[in-house]
Enzyme design. Structure first.
Site, short mmCIF file in Angstrom:
data_model
loop_
_atom_site.label_atom_id
_atom_site.label_comp_id
_atom_site.label_asym_id
_atom_site.label_seq_id
_atom_site.Cartn_x
_atom_site.Cartn_y
_atom_site.Cartn_z
N HIS A 101 15.32 -7.95 32.91
CA HIS A 101 16.45 -7.69 32.03
C HIS A 101 16.06 -7.96 30.58
O HIS A 101 15.35 -8.93 30.29
CB HIS A 101 17.64 -8.59 32.40
N GLU A 118 20.87 -14.73 33.78
CA GLU A 118 21.65 -14.93 35.00
C GLU A 118 21.14 -16.14 35.79
O GLU A 118 20.08 -16.69 35.50
CB GLU A 118 21.60 -13.68 35.89
N HIS A 176 11.67 -10.34 38.40
CA HIS A 176 12.30 -11.00 39.54
C HIS A 176 12.79 -9.97 40.56
O HIS A 176 12.91 -8.78 40.25
CB HIS A 176 13.48 -11.86 39.08
N ARG A 196 14.23 -1.33 36.25
CA ARG A 196 13.57 -1.35 37.55
C ARG A 196 12.12 -0.93 37.36
O ARG A 196 11.85 0.15 36.84
CB ARG A 196 14.32 -0.38 38.48
#
Length: 321
Positions: A101, A118, A176, A196
Site C-alpha cells: 500500500h 493497517e 504483505h 497487487r
C-alpha cells in the site's frame, strides 16, 4: 447519538470462503465471500445504521449532521467529513495476492486518497497457516524486479506462522499477504488503494489473470528487511492492553470478565469496538447496545463514559489519538 451498529457490506473475493457465515454469522450468499466491511465511508460502500431510530441512515449522513459530536472536534478538524477508519473482517480460504500500500503522499498524488496503514488481529487460523510480512533480507529494487520477472519473488518473502490472538502492524510500504486458512479483524485507514504485485498466476472466474500493479508498486515498496510488524500486548482480564498507537488509529485489547467502566472524557474521538469473542452489553449515557462475536459498534465522541457488562468477551477498542 446512541451507540450505532451497521449492516455489514459483504464482498465476494476470488480467495474468499464461508467462515464469515459459519464462524461470525454474516448473511453471505456465496461460498467465496472474503470480506465483511463493518464500518466504511469509502465512496460506493458507505455503511448504514442497523439499529435504533436512525436505522438505515448512512454513516456519511450522520457525519454531515453531527460533525464533531460524532467524530470528536479534534478528529473533525483534522479530517473534515471524511471518516478516517475502515473496519473489516476477512476470511482467506486461499492465499491473497502479494501486495503493498502507498503512503499518504503517494496516495494523495496518484489517487487523491489516504494511504493505507493497517493492522491485523488473528481471530482463527487453520493448522500451519501463515502470513507474508516484509522481506526475508534487504533487497535492492533491481533484485526485486529480477525475481518478479523470473516468477521467483516468493523466495524473497518473510513467512510468519500465526495463531489466534497474534497481531501485526502493516505500515505503508511493507509488502504483505494474508495466507490461506486465516480469518482476521482488520483496522486500516480509509482507503481502497492496493498495489497487487504477484498473484500466483491465478485466474478469475472468467479465466483472466487479475490485474497487477507492478510498476506503480516499485516506488511504494520499502526494500529493507524490518522486524517491526509483530505487536505484543497485555491480555490480563479487565485491563487495557495497548496494541497499536500510530498517527492514524489507536487500538487496545480488552478481555472483560467483570463490569468495566472506561472514562473517555478527554478522548475527543469516536470509539469503535470490534467483538472477537463472546458477547457483552455496551452502555453510554445515550443508550445501550448488545455486541457479540463478529459485530462492531460505533460510539459517538460525546459518549463520555462507556460501561461494559460483566461476561466473557474480548474486544478491540479503536479511536483516533
Amino acid at each position: 447519538m446512541y451507540p450505532f451498529k451497521f449492516h455489514p457490506i459483504l464482498k465476494e473475493r476470488l480467495w474468499g470462503g464461508t467462515k464469515l457465515n459459519t464462524v461470525l454469522g454474516k448473511p453471505i450468499v456465496t461460498d467465496i465471500t472474503g470480506e465483511s466491511w463493518e464500518l466504511s465511508a469509502v465512496p460506493g460502500d458507505i455503511s448504514e445504521v442497523s439499529n435504533g431510530p436512525l436505522g438505515n441512515t448512512s454513516l456519511q449522513v450522520l457525519i454531515d449532521e453531527y460533525k464533531g459530536e460524532l467524530l470528536g472536534n479534534k478528529v473533525y478538524e483534522r479530517f473534515g467529513a471524511e471518516f478516517p477508519i475502515l473496519i473489516k473482517f476477512i476470511d482467506a480460504k486461499q492465499d491473497l495476492s502479494i501486495q503493498v500500500h502507498p503512503n499518504d503522499e503517494l496516495a494523495k498524488e496518484r489517487h487523491n486518497s489516504f494511504g493505507k496503514t493497517e493492522m491485523w488481529y488473528i481471530m482463527q487460523a487453520d493448522e500451519g497457516s501463515e502470513l507474508i510480512v516484509g522481506f526475508n533480507k534487504d533487497v535492492t529494487k533491481e533484485e526485486y524486479q529480477e525475481h518478479l520477472d523470473n516468477n521467483t519473488v516468493t523466495d524473497l518473502m518473510n513467512y510468519e506462522k500465526v495463531k489466534e490472538g497474534d497481531t501485526f502492524f502493516i505500515n505503508t510500504g511493507k509488502i504483505h499477504a494474508i495466507g490461506a486458512g486465516i480469518m482476521l479483524a482488520e483496522i486500516q485507514q480509509t482507503s481502497d488503494i492496493t498495489y497487487r504485485v504477484y498473484d500466483f498466476n491465478r485466474k478469475d472466474k472468467e479465466g483472466n489473470l487479475r490485474e497487477l500493479h507492478t510498476e506503480m508498486a516499485l516506488d511504494a515498496i520499502d526494500y529493507e528487511k524490518k522486524d517491526d510488524f509483530k505487536v505484543s500486548y497485555t491480555n490480563e482480564p479487565n485491563t487495557c492492553g495497548a496494541m497499536v498507537d500510530c498517527p492514524y488509529f489507536t487500538t487496545n485489547y480488552w478481555n472483560i470478565t467483570e463490569k468495566t467502566i472506561i472514562d473517555v472524557t478527554e478522548r475527543d474521538s469516536f470509539t469503535i469496538f470490534m467483538c472477537t469473542k463472546g458477547a457483552a452489553t455496551i452502555s453510554t449515557p445515550a443508550g445501550t447496545v448488545e455486541i457479540k462475536k463478529g459485530e462492531t459498534v460505533l460510539l459517538p465522541a460525546n459518549s463520555k463514559e462507556i460501561t461494559i457488562s460483566e461476561g466473557d468477551v474480548e474486544l478491540l477498542e479503536v479511536y483516533i489519538s
